[in-house]
Every structure is written in C-alpha cells, then in structure tokens.
Design a protein around this motif. Structure first.
Motif, short mmCIF file in Angstrom:
data_model
loop_
_atom_site.label_atom_id
_atom_site.label_comp_id
_atom_site.label_asym_id
_atom_site.label_seq_id
_atom_site.Cartn_x
_atom_site.Cartn_y
_atom_site.Cartn_z
N PHE A 260 -8.34 -3.05 -70.46
CA PHE A 260 -7.14 -2.24 -69.52
C PHE A 260 -8.01 -1.55 -68.20
CE2 PHE A 260 -4.51 1.22 -67.97
CZ PHE A 260 -3.04 0.42 -68.11
N ILE A 261 -9.01 -1.06 -68.44
CA ILE A 261 -9.66 -0.16 -67.37
C ILE A 261 -10.14 -1.24 -66.31
CG2 ILE A 261 -11.62 1.08 -66.64
CD1 ILE A 261 -11.57 2.30 -69.51
N THR A 262 -10.92 -2.26 -66.55
CA THR A 262 -11.02 -3.27 -65.58
C THR A 262 -9.86 -3.95 -64.96
OG1 THR A 262 -11.55 -5.08 -67.36
CG2 THR A 262 -13.44 -3.64 -66.46
N ASP A 263 -9.04 -4.27 -66.05
CA ASP A 263 -8.01 -5.01 -64.98
C ASP A 263 -7.10 -3.96 -64.33
OD1 ASP A 263 -8.07 -6.97 -66.95
OD2 ASP A 263 -6.61 -6.54 -68.41
N THR A 264 -7.03 -2.71 -64.52
CA THR A 264 -6.32 -1.76 -63.77
C THR A 264 -7.17 -1.80 -62.43
OG1 THR A 264 -5.51 -0.61 -65.59
CG2 THR A 264 -5.44 0.61 -63.49
N ILE A 265 -8.47 -1.60 -62.39
CA ILE A 265 -9.37 -1.66 -61.34
C ILE A 265 -9.08 -2.83 -60.36
CG2 ILE A 265 -11.79 -1.57 -60.34
CD1 ILE A 265 -12.59 0.18 -62.90
N ASP A 266 -9.05 -3.79 -61.05
CA ASP A 266 -8.72 -5.22 -60.24
C ASP A 266 -7.37 -5.00 -59.45
OD1 ASP A 266 -11.14 -6.05 -60.66
OD2 ASP A 266 -10.47 -7.39 -62.40
N ALA A 267 -6.43 -4.60 -60.20
CA ALA A 267 -4.99 -4.37 -59.63
C ALA A 267 -4.67 -3.48 -58.72
CB ALA A 267 -4.06 -3.93 -60.78
N ILE A 268 -5.52 -2.15 -58.69
CA ILE A 268 -5.45 -1.38 -57.78
C ILE A 268 -6.24 -1.86 -56.32
CG2 ILE A 268 -6.42 1.13 -56.81
CD1 ILE A 268 -5.74 2.01 -59.88
#
Length: 101
Positions: A55-63
């Motif tokens: 979830f952390i890496t997905d959120t970084i990519d999305a932001i």
C-alpha cells in the motif's frame, strides 16, 4: 500463521506552491493517509498507517502521478508486529524499524 502488522510511514511531498491546498485535499482522500503539516514553499508531510508495504509504494506512485506534484519521498518506515500479543517474558511490544529489516 498471520502476523498482525501495522506499517507506519512518513512522506515528504513537494508540490508547486500555488497548488498546495488542492493537493493536500487530494491526499486526504487516500485511505490511511493523513496530512501532518505543510510549508508555503510547497512541502507537505504525510503519515501513512497501513497493513502492508504494498500500500505504501502504491500510494507513493499515486501521489507522484497527481498533477503539480514535483516529488514524493519516503522518509520513515516502521513495522509494528504482534500488536495484540505482548512478549510473555518482558511485557514489551515488539517493534522493528526499516533499518533492522
């Protein structure tokens, strides 16, 4: 056996200053993301509390993919495990930082 894990992470996000408020509002819409502070220069501190590292890496990519975001950097990551089970011998909760992983 499944671990009861919580991943606590902080991010520093740099945005174009004129878009600071709109980007903060968009970040607040992410599940488990909270804006902890910002600066007039366009820097935002965000804390994530998640159940897994993906979830952390997905959120970084999305932001990073939001318009007017210049960069997103992970500055802290800690994993809390077995939160409901205290160590039987010491009564201390187990904690592990990313440096120890």
């Amino acid at each position: 056996m499944s671990l009861n894990e919580v991943h606590i992470s902080s991010l520093v996000i740099h945005v174009l200053p004129q878009h600071l408020e709109s980007i903060k509002a968009q970040i607040e819409e992410f599940e488990n993301a909270e804006v902890y502070g910002d600066s007039p220069e366009g820097k935002i501190v965000v804390v994530l509390e998640t159940e897994n590292q993906g979830f952390i890496t997905d959120t970084i990519d999305a932001i990073n993919n939001l318009p007017n975001v210049l960069s997103t950097v992970l500055v802290y990551h800690q994993i809390e495990t077995d939160l409901e089970q205290l160590d039987e011998d010491t009564g201390i909760q187990q904690s592990q930082t990313e440096d120890e992983v």
